[in-house]
Design an enzyme around this catalytic site. Structure first.
Site, PDB file in Angstrom:
ATOM      1  N   CYS A 238       6.219   0.889   0.662  1.00 57.55           N
ATOM      2  CA  CYS A 238       5.266   0.638   1.744  1.00 57.55           C
ATOM      3  C   CYS A 238       5.161   1.868   2.653  1.00 57.55           C
ATOM      4  O   CYS A 238       4.647   2.896   2.242  1.00 57.55           O
ATOM      5  CB  CYS A 238       5.662  -0.630   2.499  1.00 57.55           C
TER       6      CYS A 238
ATOM      7  N   HIS B  30       6.727  -5.134  -1.832  1.00 51.83           N
ATOM      8  CA  HIS B  30       8.065  -5.512  -1.366  1.00 51.83           C
ATOM      9  C   HIS B  30       8.624  -6.624  -2.247  1.00 51.83           C
ATOM     10  O   HIS B  30       7.876  -7.403  -2.834  1.00 51.83           O
ATOM     11  CB  HIS B  30       7.998  -6.051   0.066  1.00 51.83           C
TER      12      HIS B  30
END
Length: 492
Positions: free
Chosen positions: A330, A427
């Site tokens: 991310c 994630h």
């Protein structure tokens, strides 16, 4: 009818989240339909819910303990700090703006309507709601307009159990002092107290229990010893993020100042063959790391500046020259590129900064947040993975053509031509046992963990721990039916 009980703390980080998770699992084991609820949370470690929003990571774990799918109603107000004086405000799962402390104070009365609305809706699907407070009701400077502690308890008519943390010392003063500063009507909401995180012989604190009960008039529900296996559960607070000593495979994680969604690290910390090394500011990245993992960030550009200020950019470049492995997740993925642009001033003044330059990609931050649960496939091993995306911005460039994950027909992530530097927006990858085993095998480590089974086993152990040391039956008997009828709350 739905009943509710609230766990508040005599201070921050007294273990409220873990206690609610353990109580939820104890109720599930007893056949009670139970749901967790936290009116207001402050955390950059969020979870994506089944109904398409985001809540605090702790509430997602509590939902799992309760045998439920996480829902936005379990945490209707989530504050995601973006600096010393402001935060992004998430209401019922979705961003509504950014506010400083004074702006948020003015907004709290309006937010109480959303809190009570979510509480009422959640109550229609559960026999019992276990509510978690935030911080401490003793912060009486924040009492006006409060939606997190006594303000909510009074508005909804929910009785309170006050918890103190003996590990930090001064637990008698914590609990007795809380009563001393509370408004009498607020103090009247408290039905009993408990002491958490005790180390050693519990019998040594018998006089302490009697002293608290004598000075407050509140009964003790028990003294809970330190739960040794808490590290096996995903942490919510950055102060709970810690290194773990394991095998020869060393994974180094620079501790970014605005690190977010670091639950990616928990499965790695549980692997016996892995040493997870959290590198604090001021300490160099280790030269012998097998993998440097740059985790998510709430503010990519600010954390990129701090990364350089710590000299980690130099350490990382040396690691890459030694043909070391790098993974960015991310915000960490965005940092590894050549450039991060913020034309709309989402994270600060509009502009662009140079990235670390280890991936041939560029990121443009955009106002719309991508938020959702995602299923993918790890191309090198062919293993399926499930995770979640929660980010602002789009990343494009030549290295995206070598994306190492597939989501449907599109490639996700990026990697360098030699495959040693990788990035992804997904994630939760390492919670997948097959993927984690394949990934660690490339680092020379053998995976020896069934992660999801381990989390559930730990929640069961936590429930047994609380049932041994708390009078859970008494605590549940103190739960009461909320005073505001659900049909009225739904109109708030």
């Amino acid at each position: 009818m739905t009943r509710a009980i609230m766990i508040q703390g005599a201070g921050s980080n007294v273990g409220k989240s873990l206690l609610v998770a353990g109580l939820a699992r104890a109720c599930l084991r007893r056949g009670i339909s139970v749901a967790p609820f936290k009116p207001q949370n402050m955390s950059n470690n969020a979870a994506v819910t089944g109904d398409g929003g985001e809540i605090g990571r702790a509430q997602a774990l509590q939902a799992r303990a309760a045998g439920r799918t996480p829902l936005t109603d379990m945490n209707p107000v989530l504050l995601k700090p973006e600096g010393a004086h402001g935060a992004q405000v998430i209401v019922q799962g979705h961003p509504v703006g950014r506010l400083g402390a004074w702006g948020y104070t003015r907004e709290k009365p309006r937010l109480m309507g959303a809190v009570l609305d979510s509480f009422a809706r959640l109550g229609r699907s559960a026999d019992l709601i276990i509510v978690e407070g935030a911080g401490s009701p003793a912060e009486i400077n924040l009492r006006a307009g409060d939606i997190a502690n006594m303000g909510f308890a009074r508005a909804a008519g929910v009785p309170v159990i006050l918890v103190g943390d003996i590990d930090r010392g001064g637990v008698i003063a914590q609990i007795v002092g809380t009563q001393a500063v509370l408004d009498p009507d607020d103090a009247a909401m408290i039905r009993g107290f408990a002491v958490n995180k005790f180390r050693g012989d519990i019998s040594l604190f018998a006089d302490g229990e009697r002293a608290i009960a004598g000075r407050t008039g509140w009964p003790s529900l028990g003294v809970v010893p330190w739960f040794e296996h808490a590290w096996r559960l995903p942490p919510e607070d950055v102060q709970d993020l810690a290194s773990s000593r394991g095998g020869a495979c060393r994974i180094a994680v620079p501790q970014l100042g605005r690190i977010a969604n670091f639950d990616d690290l928990t499965p790695l910390a549980g692997e016996p063959g892995v040493t997870l090394d959290i590198i604090p500011p001021g300490r160099p990245l280790p030269a012998d790391a097998d993998l440097i993992l740059v985790a998510g960030s709430k503010s990519t550009i600010a954390d990129l500046e701090d990364f350089r200020a710590n000299g980690w950019d130099i350490d990382l470049a040396a690691h890459v020259r030694r043909r070391g492995r790098v993974l960015g997740v991310c915000g960490g993925y965005q940092m590894l590129g050549r450039r991060v642009a913020d034309p709309d001033g989402i994270e600060g003044p509009p502009g662009a900064v140079e990235g670390l330059g280890h991936l041939d990609v560029e990121t443009v931050l955009q106002p719309h947040k991508r938020l959702g649960l995602t299923e993918a496939r790890h191309e090198p091993s062919g293993t399926p993975v499930r995770g979640y995306e929660i980010h602002l911005g789009e990343t494009l460039g030549p290295d995206c053509e070598r994306g190492w994950l597939c989501v449907g027909d599109r490639r996700e992530g990026a990697q360098s031509p030699d495959g040693r530097v990788q990035g992804t927006y997904l994630h939760g990858l390492f919670a997948e046992d097959a993927f984690r085993a394949a990934y660690l095998a490339d680092l020379g480590a053998v995976s020896d963990l069934l992660y999801e089974e381990a989390v559930d086993a730990t929640l069961d152990a936590l429930a047994r721990h609380l049932e041994t040391h708390l009078d859970v039956d008494w605590l549940l008997s103190l739960a009461a039916e909320p005073v505001i009828p659900p049909e009225d709350q739904s109109k708030s």
